[in-house]
Scaffold this motif. Sequence first.
Motif, mmCIF file in Angstrom:
data_model
loop_
_atom_site.group_PDB
_atom_site.id
_atom_site.type_symbol
_atom_site.label_atom_id
_atom_site.label_comp_id
_atom_site.label_asym_id
_atom_site.label_seq_id
_atom_site.Cartn_x
_atom_site.Cartn_y
_atom_site.Cartn_z
ATOM 1 N N VAL A 151 9.400 -24.408 131.240
ATOM 2 C CA VAL A 151 8.210 -24.125 132.393
ATOM 3 C C VAL A 151 7.373 -24.983 132.818
ATOM 4 C CG1 VAL A 151 6.757 -22.274 134.040
ATOM 5 C CG2 VAL A 151 9.276 -21.959 132.993
ATOM 6 N N MET A 154 8.195 -28.255 134.150
ATOM 7 C CA MET A 154 8.438 -28.600 135.719
ATOM 8 C C MET A 154 7.203 -28.381 135.782
ATOM 9 S SD MET A 154 7.242 -26.340 138.174
ATOM 10 C CE MET A 154 7.329 -24.540 138.122
ATOM 11 N N ILE A 160 1.832 -30.309 139.047
ATOM 12 C CA ILE A 160 0.635 -29.271 139.685
ATOM 13 C C ILE A 160 -0.321 -29.274 138.775
ATOM 14 C CG2 ILE A 160 1.039 -27.017 139.500
ATOM 15 C CD1 ILE A 160 3.255 -28.043 141.077
ATOM 16 N N PRO A 172 1.632 -15.438 136.039
ATOM 17 C CA PRO A 172 2.305 -14.361 136.842
ATOM 18 C C PRO A 172 3.416 -14.476 135.425
ATOM 19 C CG PRO A 172 1.762 -15.817 138.291
ATOM 20 C CD PRO A 172 0.785 -16.082 137.436
ATOM 21 N N TRP A 249 10.110 -8.746 140.252
ATOM 22 C CA TRP A 249 10.363 -9.996 139.391
ATOM 23 C C TRP A 249 11.214 -9.996 138.296
ATOM 24 C CZ3 TRP A 249 8.750 -12.639 135.959
ATOM 25 C CH2 TRP A 249 7.006 -12.060 135.794
ATOM 26 N N GLU A 252 14.104 -7.384 137.596
ATOM 27 C CA GLU A 252 15.599 -7.589 138.062
ATOM 28 C C GLU A 252 15.817 -8.568 138.111
ATOM 29 O OE1 GLU A 252 16.706 -6.290 141.190
ATOM 30 O OE2 GLU A 252 15.066 -4.227 141.232
ATOM 31 N N SER A 253 14.816 -9.986 137.520
ATOM 32 C CA SER A 253 15.734 -10.608 136.551
ATOM 33 C C SER A 253 16.379 -10.484 136.088
ATOM 34 C CB SER A 253 14.755 -11.944 136.925
ATOM 35 O OG SER A 253 13.472 -11.516 136.285
ATOM 36 N N LEU B 105 11.170 -20.594 139.704
ATOM 37 C CA LEU B 105 9.622 -19.090 138.972
ATOM 38 C C LEU B 105 10.443 -18.146 139.486
ATOM 39 C CD1 LEU B 105 6.538 -21.114 139.956
ATOM 40 C CD2 LEU B 105 7.583 -21.087 138.021
ATOM 41 N N PRO B 106 10.567 -16.919 138.924
ATOM 42 C CA PRO B 106 11.031 -15.536 139.323
ATOM 43 C C PRO B 106 10.663 -14.713 140.088
ATOM 44 C CG PRO B 106 10.407 -15.359 137.068
ATOM 45 C CD PRO B 106 10.386 -16.480 137.741
ATOM 46 N N TRP B 107 8.675 -15.538 140.461
ATOM 47 C CA TRP B 107 8.008 -14.214 141.168
ATOM 48 C C TRP B 107 7.436 -14.574 142.647
ATOM 49 C CZ3 TRP B 107 6.952 -16.709 136.543
ATOM 50 C CH2 TRP B 107 6.116 -17.511 136.646
ATOM 51 N N MET B 108 8.261 -15.927 142.668
ATOM 52 C CA MET B 108 8.233 -16.751 143.993
ATOM 53 C C MET B 108 9.807 -17.009 145.000
ATOM 54 S SD MET B 108 5.776 -20.031 143.947
ATOM 55 C CE MET B 108 4.156 -20.064 142.527
ATOM 56 N N PHE B 116 6.058 -25.041 146.446
ATOM 57 C CA PHE B 116 5.226 -24.564 145.298
ATOM 58 C C PHE B 116 3.977 -26.481 145.065
ATOM 59 C CE2 PHE B 116 3.401 -23.771 141.065
ATOM 60 C CZ PHE B 116 2.447 -23.469 141.825
ATOM 61 N N TYR B 148 15.124 -14.017 146.617
ATOM 62 C CA TYR B 148 14.243 -14.816 145.439
ATOM 63 C C TYR B 148 15.283 -15.243 144.197
ATOM 64 C CZ TYR B 148 10.504 -11.822 145.859
ATOM 65 O OH TYR B 148 8.756 -11.464 146.934
ATOM 66 N N TRP B 150 16.734 -14.613 141.876
ATOM 67 C CA TRP B 150 17.493 -13.233 140.810
ATOM 68 C C TRP B 150 18.294 -13.057 142.217
ATOM 69 C CZ3 TRP B 150 15.070 -9.149 143.011
ATOM 70 C CH2 TRP B 150 13.458 -9.627 143.296
ATOM 71 N N GLN B 151 18.546 -12.849 142.854
ATOM 72 C CA GLN B 151 19.324 -12.885 144.272
ATOM 73 C C GLN B 151 20.070 -13.442 144.316
ATOM 74 O OE1 GLN B 151 15.979 -11.294 147.152
ATOM 75 N NE2 GLN B 151 16.168 -9.170 146.599
#
Lengths: 255, 270
Positions: A151, A154, A160, A172, A249, A252-253, B105-108, B116, B148, B150-151
Amino acid sequence: MIAVKYGWRFLEQLWLPVLLIALWWFGSAASTNPFIPPLSEMVDAFFIELESGRLASNAFASLRNIFVGLFVGVFLGIAIGTIVGLSRAARSVLNPYLQFARSIPQVAIIPIIIGAFGITAIPKIWAIAFACIWPVLLNTVDGIRAIDPGVRDMVKSYRISTPRALFKVMIPAALPQIMAGTRISLSVAVVVMVVSEIYGSTEGLGYFINYTKGLFQMENTWMATLVVGLIGYLLSVIFLIVEKYALRWYHESAK
Amino acid sequence: MAISGSNGMSATKTNDTSLTVKNLGKTYVTNGESHEIFGGIDLTVAPNEIVSIVGPSGVGKTTLLRCLAGLLEPTVGEVWIGDRRLTEPVPEMGVVFQDYSRSLLPWMRSRENVAFPLESKGIGRAERNRMAEESMAAVGLDGAGHKYPWQMSGGMQQRVAIARALAYQSDVLLMDEPFASVDAQTRFDLEDLVLDLRKRLGVSIVLVTHDIDEAVYLADRVVVLSGKPAGVVDLVEVNLGKDRDQLSTKAIPEFAEARTRVLRQIRREA
């Protein structure tokens, strides 16, 4: 069919509390021990105090202190935790102090804060905030440090900007741990709220517990204690619902 | 380097950015002992070229790619992007990481993931979304922007990661074992996507892989990395043109020759 299934599950969970309350109700009905009044008297006291408005105004004062104190504590915990998590230098300088501060039992500091700043609401809020910082802070540090190097690569390779990396990636990513810390802080906040109001106050449920005990109104003391327990329980239920949504998220992930 | 065209991102990007590596070396020092990972690497990647870097596991391919991306400082030597010496990541290069599940990023939502990096470039929201949708369409993910990561399947996630690099409008894509963790059929599809993107968008690609077939199938030139410390043991030209096909290209004798030559070099040096 589904309705029947959920109906059964509901009944499955319901019988035990119903049984316990019934046992308590009938078991305490003939009690003459002034310290253990009958449950029916506590219920009566609840409705009397509800009507008089005393319960609501004291509960409001307590909830206000919890929410403001928790908010301040969580905010500071995340802010300091993020800095400490990101900076190795900050960690090595601050770590002993953090470990010391978190080792002080949170209620032990109440006499000092209230003694120094008086019995108004503000010192109590600070006491709650101070107690709530540590679980959030230490969990935030762990969460930030556990962010995968991939991460960070990235973030670096796509250039960024720092505020975006902080608020849209780092925090997050650490949110599961931050939430876990906040859940602990929530229960700490309830404890510190009660103790700070018992110690010195003119309002709040802790004050009501202490005050009615002094007047030997044990049914009121019991009732307010049960209300505190109920509030603590409801807050944690609400928190779990919020957490489930905010961390969808994450859950689920992980599947 | 404007991207235009009626059907999404078609053809007309002018890429004149070349990537040059001069005498590159990386040495790690641990407990006073120095370990040279690789050394003396010279390489030029021309605009619109695909170069694959192949070598046995642990030879330092990823370390080399991280140096090319500006994520890691080389111990000796230089990397030049166009006429600028590389000291940090630059907008001319986009990286597709091996582990898509960590780099996305799994929250996006996938569209937000793609858009992003454009925020930090100062591009407005509407334009960001348009560029993201365009790049998602280019990798065959039209209409999947609301999902997402993860989907999505692994192959789709890696397409999102490629779309992110495309939306970033880089001239050079650096790919680190991008298809190592998807199934064989998805892998073929993604390889063909890479060839297609090179042809349509004019990007150059540096691809690290340990799969020799993949290295030869995709590349104009294959850099064979081997030894300890690793160095370039062979540079194999693959003159199979820009139009390639999983079935017919792999049946051409030139493909087999290149493949054999690469394999022999790796075997001999390893």
